[in-house]
Design a protein around this motif. Sequence first.
Motif, PDB file in Angstrom:
ATOM      1  N   HIS A  40       0.848  -1.189   0.000  1.00  0.00           N
ATOM      2  CA  HIS A  40       0.000   0.000   0.000  1.00  0.00           C
ATOM      3  C   HIS A  40       0.885   1.241   0.000  1.00  0.00           C
ATOM      4  O   HIS A  40       2.098   1.162   0.189  1.00  0.00           O
ATOM      5  CB  HIS A  40      -0.929   0.013   1.226  1.00  0.00           C
ATOM      6  CG  HIS A  40      -0.182  -0.051   2.530  1.00  0.00           C
ATOM      7  ND1 HIS A  40      -0.114  -1.188   3.292  1.00  0.00           N
ATOM      8  CD2 HIS A  40       0.551   0.880   3.203  1.00  0.00           C
ATOM      9  CE1 HIS A  40       0.613  -0.958   4.366  1.00  0.00           C
ATOM     10  NE2 HIS A  40       1.021   0.301   4.332  1.00  0.00           N
ATOM     11  N   LYS A  41       0.249   2.374  -0.204  1.00  0.00           N
ATOM     12  CA  LYS A  41       0.937   3.667  -0.165  1.00  0.00           C
ATOM     13  C   LYS A  41       0.400   4.494   1.003  1.00  0.00           C
ATOM     14  O   LYS A  41      -0.709   4.245   1.482  1.00  0.00           O
ATOM     15  CB  LYS A  41       0.722   4.426  -1.478  1.00  0.00           C
ATOM     16  CG  LYS A  41       1.369   3.787  -2.685  1.00  0.00           C
ATOM     17  CD  LYS A  41       1.205   4.647  -3.928  1.00  0.00           C
ATOM     18  CE  LYS A  41      -0.005   4.257  -4.710  1.00  0.00           C
ATOM     19  NZ  LYS A  41      -0.119   4.954  -6.010  1.00  0.00           N
ATOM     20  N   ILE A  97      -1.174   7.877   2.335  1.00  0.00           N
ATOM     21  CA  ILE A  97      -2.007   8.914   1.754  1.00  0.00           C
ATOM     22  C   ILE A  97      -1.319  10.275   1.885  1.00  0.00           C
ATOM     23  O   ILE A  97      -0.662  10.564   2.891  1.00  0.00           O
ATOM     24  CB  ILE A  97      -3.407   8.945   2.426  1.00  0.00           C
ATOM     25  CG1 ILE A  97      -4.382   9.814   1.630  1.00  0.00           C
ATOM     26  CG2 ILE A  97      -3.305   9.405   3.868  1.00  0.00           C
ATOM     27  CD1 ILE A  97      -4.884   9.188   0.385  1.00  0.00           C
ATOM     28  N   TYR A 118      -4.328   2.516   0.373  1.00  0.00           N
ATOM     29  CA  TYR A 118      -3.651   3.581   1.110  1.00  0.00           C
ATOM     30  C   TYR A 118      -3.783   3.348   2.614  1.00  0.00           C
ATOM     31  O   TYR A 118      -4.723   2.711   3.086  1.00  0.00           O
ATOM     32  CB  TYR A 118      -4.251   4.950   0.756  1.00  0.00           C
ATOM     33  CG  TYR A 118      -3.927   5.421  -0.633  1.00  0.00           C
ATOM     34  CD1 TYR A 118      -2.793   6.187  -0.879  1.00  0.00           C
ATOM     35  CD2 TYR A 118      -4.755   5.108  -1.706  1.00  0.00           C
ATOM     36  CE1 TYR A 118      -2.493   6.633  -2.156  1.00  0.00           C
ATOM     37  CE2 TYR A 118      -4.469   5.548  -2.987  1.00  0.00           C
ATOM     38  CZ  TYR A 118      -3.333   6.309  -3.203  1.00  0.00           C
ATOM     39  OH  TYR A 118      -3.036   6.731  -4.466  1.00  0.00           O
TER      40      TYR A 118
END
Length: 439
Positions: free
Chosen positions: A181-182, A184, A214
Motif C-alpha cells: 500500500h501507499k 495517503i 492507502y
Amino acid sequence: MKILLFITIALSDTSFASDELNPCVNYTTINNVDRRAVGNILKLGIVPSLSDDFLDNEWYRINSDAGEQMPTKAPGLFHCGTWYPIWLNGTLPNNVGEEIEGQVCLQGIYEECFTSWTIGIQLCPGNYLVYNLVESTNANSAYCFGTAAVNKELTTTYAATTTQTSVTDNQVGGFEPCIDHKLIDFQEKRAEANIFKFGEDVNISDDLLDSGWYRVQRDECGKMPITAPGLLQCGTWYPIWLDGQLPVSVGEQSQRKVCMKTFTNNCTYSWNIGIKLCDGGYFVYNLLRSNIALSGYCFGTSEICAVGNSDGIKDVKDTEESKANILMIALIVTIGVAVLVAIVILVLLCKKTKQPEKIRNYLVGGKTQNGNVQKMKCNKTDDSPPPYKRGVSISSLSPQILPDKPPPYCSRECSNVTIGEVKAACKNVDPFAMFTVKH
C-alpha cells in the motif's frame, strides 16, 4: 561443497531475474477494469470519461467479470466508458507462452481506425492474457477489455447521486494490501477537526488521486469519520466520509459505502471502497479517485490528528473562530444580496404604478389620483402671439405679413384658472376660424 552452494545461489539468482522479466509473473492489474467492457456506454455528464493518455507503460493483466479479451472490432463511440475506444485490429495469441505484437486502433468520429500503434500481448500459463500497454495519444480515449456489460460500478439512486465499486483488489501474485500500500498524501490535513482556511491553505482534491490501497501513517488517526463532517472540514470543500462501520476483526476485508458532503446533502454522491483491518490494529483503504474537484477523503476524528501547534494538539479556539468568520462572511453576503434584490423590486414597482397614472391623467382630461378635476388654462381674448409670416407660395415668392390676429386658443397645460374661466374665454371660438386667412 562450496562449489555446489555457489551453483545453487547462481541458479536461484537466475530464476529470480527471469521472474522479474516474465510478464506472466511481474504485471499490474489495470484500474477501472469493469468500466472498460464494450457493453458499457459512457453516460455524459454523470460519469467522467476514462482517459489512458496518462497510463504508465508496462504489462497489465485484466481481471474483470466482463472478460479479459480485447475486442477485435470497433466498439463504437462512447463505448468502454470513454469517448474514443481503443480496440485490437487483429487476433489474440492462441498458444500458451506465445507473445505477439498486435496493432491497436483508436476509434475516431469518422474513422474506425483514426490512429494506431502496436502493443505486446502474451498468453500465460493458466490461460490468462497480459498486455504491454502504452499511453494513448489522445485524451478521452481508453483501452477496451471484455464484451459483456458490467454496470455494477454505476447505479443512480437519485438525480445527483452515483455509486461506484472499488477497484480490483489484485490478489494474484501474493498481493497483500496490509503490506502493498501507499501512504495517503496530506494526511495531517485530512482530520475532521481541520478546517480549510481561504487564502492560507491549499485545498485537498482527490479527483487527481491514483486509485489503490492507502494507509494513514499515524494509526490513531487512521479511522474515517462515520458521520458527515461539515463543509470545509478535512482540509477540503467537500469531505468524503464513511457511511457505515469499520471492520472490527483483524484480517477482515469488506466493501463499504463512502459519501461526499456538499452544500445540499450529506450524501450527494456515493461509491464503494475496500477497507481491511490489518494485524497491528491499523486500517488500509482501497480508495477510488473522486469524480468531483475540491473533494477529499477524511481520516482522523480526534483533535490531536489535525494540523496544530508544536505538541500536535489543534487549537480548538482558533478552529471555532475560523468557522465563525466563515459563517459571518456568508451571512453578510446573503444580507447584501437580499437588500439589492429588494431595491430592484421597489424600483420596478414604482415604475409600474406611476407610469400608467400619467397616461391615465392625460386621457381623462386632467383627473388626479384622488378624482379631482385639474384646472386648465386658456389665453386671454386680447392675448395673442405676434404677427406671423406666411411661407412662400406659388402666387407670390415674397413673404407676406398678415395683420389679422388668430382667435383665442386653449391648451391642456395646468394653471390656476378655473374651468369656468376657460369656458368663458373659449365658448365663442370658431375652430375653423383659427386656420382661415381673411385676405
